[in-house]
Design a protein around this motif. Structure first.
Motif, PDB file in Angstrom:
ATOM      1  N   THR A   1      -4.215 -10.769   6.219  1.00  0.00           N
ATOM      2  CA  THR A   1      -5.494 -11.462   6.395  1.00  0.00           C
ATOM      3  C   THR A   1      -6.123 -11.201   7.761  1.00  0.00           C
ATOM      4  O   THR A   1      -7.137 -11.813   8.084  1.00  0.00           O
ATOM      5  N   ALA A   2      -5.559 -10.302   8.530  1.00  0.00           N
ATOM      6  CA  ALA A   2      -6.137  -9.970   9.839  1.00  0.00           C
ATOM      7  C   ALA A   2      -7.493  -9.293   9.644  1.00  0.00           C
ATOM      8  O   ALA A   2      -7.751  -8.648   8.622  1.00  0.00           O
ATOM      9  N   SER A   3      -8.365  -9.418  10.607  1.00  0.00           N
ATOM     10  CA  SER A   3      -9.726  -8.888  10.463  1.00  0.00           C
ATOM     11  C   SER A   3      -9.765  -7.375  10.325  1.00  0.00           C
ATOM     12  O   SER A   3     -10.676  -6.836   9.703  1.00  0.00           O
ATOM     13  N   ASP A   4      -8.795  -6.651  10.866  1.00  0.00           N
ATOM     14  CA  ASP A   4      -8.808  -5.194  10.739  1.00  0.00           C
ATOM     15  C   ASP A   4      -8.285  -4.701   9.389  1.00  0.00           C
ATOM     16  O   ASP A   4      -8.418  -3.524   9.067  1.00  0.00           O
ATOM     17  N   THR A   5      -7.711  -5.577   8.578  1.00  0.00           N
ATOM     18  CA  THR A   5      -7.251  -5.208   7.236  1.00  0.00           C
ATOM     19  C   THR A   5      -7.950  -6.015   6.150  1.00  0.00           C
ATOM     20  O   THR A   5      -7.511  -6.020   5.009  1.00  0.00           O
ATOM     21  N   SER A   6      -9.043  -6.679   6.499  1.00  0.00           N
ATOM     22  CA  SER A   6      -9.756  -7.534   5.547  1.00  0.00           C
ATOM     23  C   SER A   6     -11.202  -7.079   5.405  1.00  0.00           C
ATOM     24  O   SER A   6     -11.725  -6.333   6.224  1.00  0.00           O
ATOM     25  N   TYR A   7     -11.835  -7.573   4.371  1.00  0.00           N
ATOM     26  CA  TYR A   7     -13.245  -7.302   4.113  1.00  0.00           C
ATOM     27  C   TYR A   7     -13.963  -8.625   3.900  1.00  0.00           C
ATOM     28  O   TYR A   7     -13.384  -9.596   3.427  1.00  0.00           O
ATOM     29  N   ARG A   8     -15.223  -8.648   4.236  1.00  0.00           N
ATOM     30  CA  ARG A   8     -16.069  -9.805   3.959  1.00  0.00           C
ATOM     31  C   ARG A   8     -16.806  -9.498   2.665  1.00  0.00           C
ATOM     32  O   ARG A   8     -17.426  -8.448   2.521  1.00  0.00           O
TER      33      ARG A   8
END
Length: 63
Positions: free
Chosen positions: A9-16
């Motif tokens: 769930t880290a921002s570098d492995t997630s999408y919005r």
């Protein structure tokens, strides 16, 4: 388990995920300017085609 969740769930492995005029859009969280995809960026060609075919099935009524 916690470390795996935090990594996933880290921002570098997630999408919005956004709703743009009734269509889903995926936006990269770390890129500037943000890159936007019209389909799930983690799905391959065949998975995308399978989802397109499944849209034709009348499965919403039982839900």
């Amino acid at each position: 388990m916690r470390a795996l969740f935090l990594h996933s769930t880290a921002s570098d492995t997630s999408y919005r995920v956004l709703l743009d005029n009734g269509a889903l859009r995926w936006s990269g969280a770390t890129e500037q300017p943000a890159k936007v995809w019209a389909h799930d960026p983690e799905s391959g060609f065949w998975r995308h085609k399978l989802v397109c075919v499944m849209r034709w099935l009348p499965i919403e009524s039982p839900l």
